[in-house]
Motif scaffolding. Structure first.
Motif, short mmCIF file in Angstrom:
data_model
loop_
_atom_site.label_atom_id
_atom_site.label_comp_id
_atom_site.label_asym_id
_atom_site.label_seq_id
_atom_site.Cartn_x
_atom_site.Cartn_y
_atom_site.Cartn_z
N LYS A 160 0.62 -1.21 -0.28
CA LYS A 160 -0.14 0.15 0.33
C LYS A 160 1.21 1.34 0.17
O LYS A 160 0.02 1.90 -0.60
CB LYS A 160 -1.12 0.01 1.39
CG LYS A 160 -2.06 -0.86 0.65
CD LYS A 160 -2.77 -1.57 2.52
CE LYS A 160 -4.03 -1.91 2.29
NZ LYS A 160 -4.82 -1.98 3.30
N LEU A 161 2.08 1.42 0.50
CA LEU A 161 3.06 1.78 0.62
C LEU A 161 4.18 2.60 -0.63
O LEU A 161 3.89 3.57 -0.59
CB LEU A 161 3.75 2.11 1.90
CG LEU A 161 4.40 3.40 1.97
CD1 LEU A 161 3.76 4.26 2.88
CD2 LEU A 161 5.18 2.99 3.02
N GLY A 177 7.59 -2.15 -2.24
CA GLY A 177 6.73 -3.06 -1.29
C GLY A 177 7.29 -4.96 -0.99
O GLY A 177 7.33 -4.87 0.00
#
Length: 504
Positions: A395-396, A401
């Motif tokens: 999500k980041l 990620g």
């Protein structure tokens, strides 16, 4: 004869990987452009889901060599025939279960992929899933024949077959892609080649090795012993599946097929990297099992472990350092500018995995000693943590990620824990191992200086320019390794064949 087979097997393994890399340099960019980013991401997504069915093997394939070595040491040919029969019954049953599970998966495809696909993508996904399930179902009985060829140390045939497969795959696939058959055509070729591989292995085993299958008088006690041994190998397979496939599944659910495609290109580079490391260690698996069965000499095993590790380091060191310096240019030229983010994904995967790759013969030593249980338990805990770490990181940071979550788990389990476990429990002298690896440091200075100079001053914009720099870098690396890194035995591996060729 067996030593010659091992040397030829190693040479053909690396030849096969080199051919695979060269073919991919030409084939992959064309394939990516013909498929498009979205369909390539769909193919990667479906493949990652179907690959979970490979867990149905329950780790039995990895146990064959251990029990085969035991019967050969006892000169029990009837035992070998019964072992073959038992494995064939097990894997044929697994094939049937695989097909049944696949039918259920195809019927519930919307529940598996959620709402992230379009209607046309769901239709394509069903066909891809059906073909991949058939392909996987054929690999289970094929593993019995493949294991038997490995046990007989007939690496020449085995590696030659893989070399031919690597050559034929793109040449058969490209016409179908050009004709517009897309990912379905690509998977159809893969399924056809798997069938051809199965027939070839069957022919060789029956006509050349004269292997026997006995289906009567099978020992239930042996099956129980095999299951106790293979259960923890099965756990390791689950862990590998989580580490290498769950990222694509999570990206598909959380970020869409484009993110899967970016991760997929980085993952493909990592897959090639993984295969280069196993090219040499695979041919020493029968020798490891023989040493453990006959003497269980830890000193002899440590020397072999270190010898193979040093050779793997020299090969992987060239690939890793070269990718660090030229990787960003390579990815953009090879896959396209839209895949630039795949460079970071690939680096996050291949840097931490390098340590376990130069030590992957240790996995076979653990299995031969029946001491692979602790590794499986610890790795399972770390793999589960990887899933929970990767979700917020995706999500980041997106695809990077997902790769970072895997990298963290690799460092914790494969680097820190395993080196302690090899030294404290398995009996490997890891201080000796790392001292021998550290001797390569002087040989890395010149190539690294050259690579940093290229990164700073060169503006690589084309494939020819990239290839020229890569060749110069490889020559610098090779000379530096030969004069500053290799020991006399390793130099002889190069000088010996050259002298023989010159004499002829």
């Amino acid at each position: 004869m067996k030593i010659s087979q091992r040397k030829t097997g190693v040479a053909l393994s690396y030849a096969g990987e080199l051919v695979k890399v060269l073919v991919n340099l030409v084939y992959t960019p064309v394939m990516l452009r013909l498929l498009g980013q979205s369909e390539y991401g769909l193919y990667q997504l479906v493949y990652s889901v179907v690959s979970y069915l490979s867990l149905l093997s329950l780790g039995f394939g990895s146990s064959y060599l251990r029990f085969y070595s035991r019967y050969k040491a006892q000169k029990d040919e009837d035992g070998v025939a019964k072992l073959n029969g038992m494995f064939m019954l097990i894997f044929c049953s697994i094939s049937v279960i695989c097909v049944l599970c696949g039918i259920v998966m195809i019927g519930n495809i919307r529940g598996i992929f959620g709402t992230g696909l379009t209607e046309s993508e769901y239709a394509t996904a069903r066909v891809l899933m059906g073909l991949l399930i058939i392909n996987l179902a054929m690999t289970f009985p094929n593993s019995v024949f493949n294991c038997s060829i490995t046990a007989h140390e007939k690496f020449l045939f085995q590696k030659l077959l893989i070399l031919l497969q690597n050559l034929f795959s793109p040449f058969l696939t490209l016409p179908l892609l050009i004709m517009g058959y897309g990912s379905i055509g690509m998977v159809s070729v893969t399924t056809f080649l798997t069938f051809a591989l199965l027939l070839s292995n069957m022919f060789y085993c029956f006509k050349k090795l004269h292997i026997r299958f006995a289906f009567k008088g099978l020992k239930i006690a042996l099956l129980k012993e095999m299951w106790v041994f293979t259960f923890f190998i099965f756990l390791n397979q689950i862990i590998d599946q989580i580490n290498w496939s769950v990222d694509k599944f999570l990206l598909g659910r959380l970020a869409g097929t484009t993110a899967v495609a970016i991760y997929g290109v980085g993952g493909q580079i990592n897959t090639l990297y993984l295969q280069f490391s196993s090219s040499i260690s695979n041919v020493f698996v029968p020798k490891v099992n023989r040493i453990v069965a006959e003497s269980n000499d830890d000193t002899q095993l440590t020397r072999l472990f270190t010898k193979v590790g040093r050779i793997q380091f020299m090969v992987l060191g060239l690939i890793l350092s070269g990718f660090i310096f030229f990787g960003i240019s390579f990815v953009k030229i090879w896959a396209g500018p839209e895949y630039g983010a795949s460079y970071v994904v690939a680096l996050l995967l291949i840097i931490p995995v390098t340590v376990p790759l130069i030590q992957n013969l240790g996995i076979e030593i653990q299995r031969a000693k029946n001491m692979h249980k602790a590794r499986a338990v610890v790795y399972m805990a770390i793999a589960i943590a990887n899933v929970f770490i990767s979700i917020p990181l995706i999500k980041l940071m997106g695809p990077a990620g997902a790769a970072l979550g895997t990298a963290i788990s690799l460092v914790a389990g494969n680097v820190i824990f395993m080196n302690w476990y090899y030294h404290a429990r398995i009996g490997m002298n890891m201080i000796y191992f790392w001292k021998e690896i550290a001797k390569f440091i002087p040989a890395l200075i010149a190539p690294c200086v050259a690579g940093m100079a290229v990164m700073k001053y060169a503006n690589i914009t084309g494939l020819v320019q990239l290839a020229a720099f890569a060749i110069v870098y490889t020559v610098i690396y090779a000379f530096s390794m030969y004069f500053l890194g290799m020991n006399s035995e390793e130099k002889q591996l190069i000088v010996g064949p050259v002298r023989r060729i010159l004499r002829k």
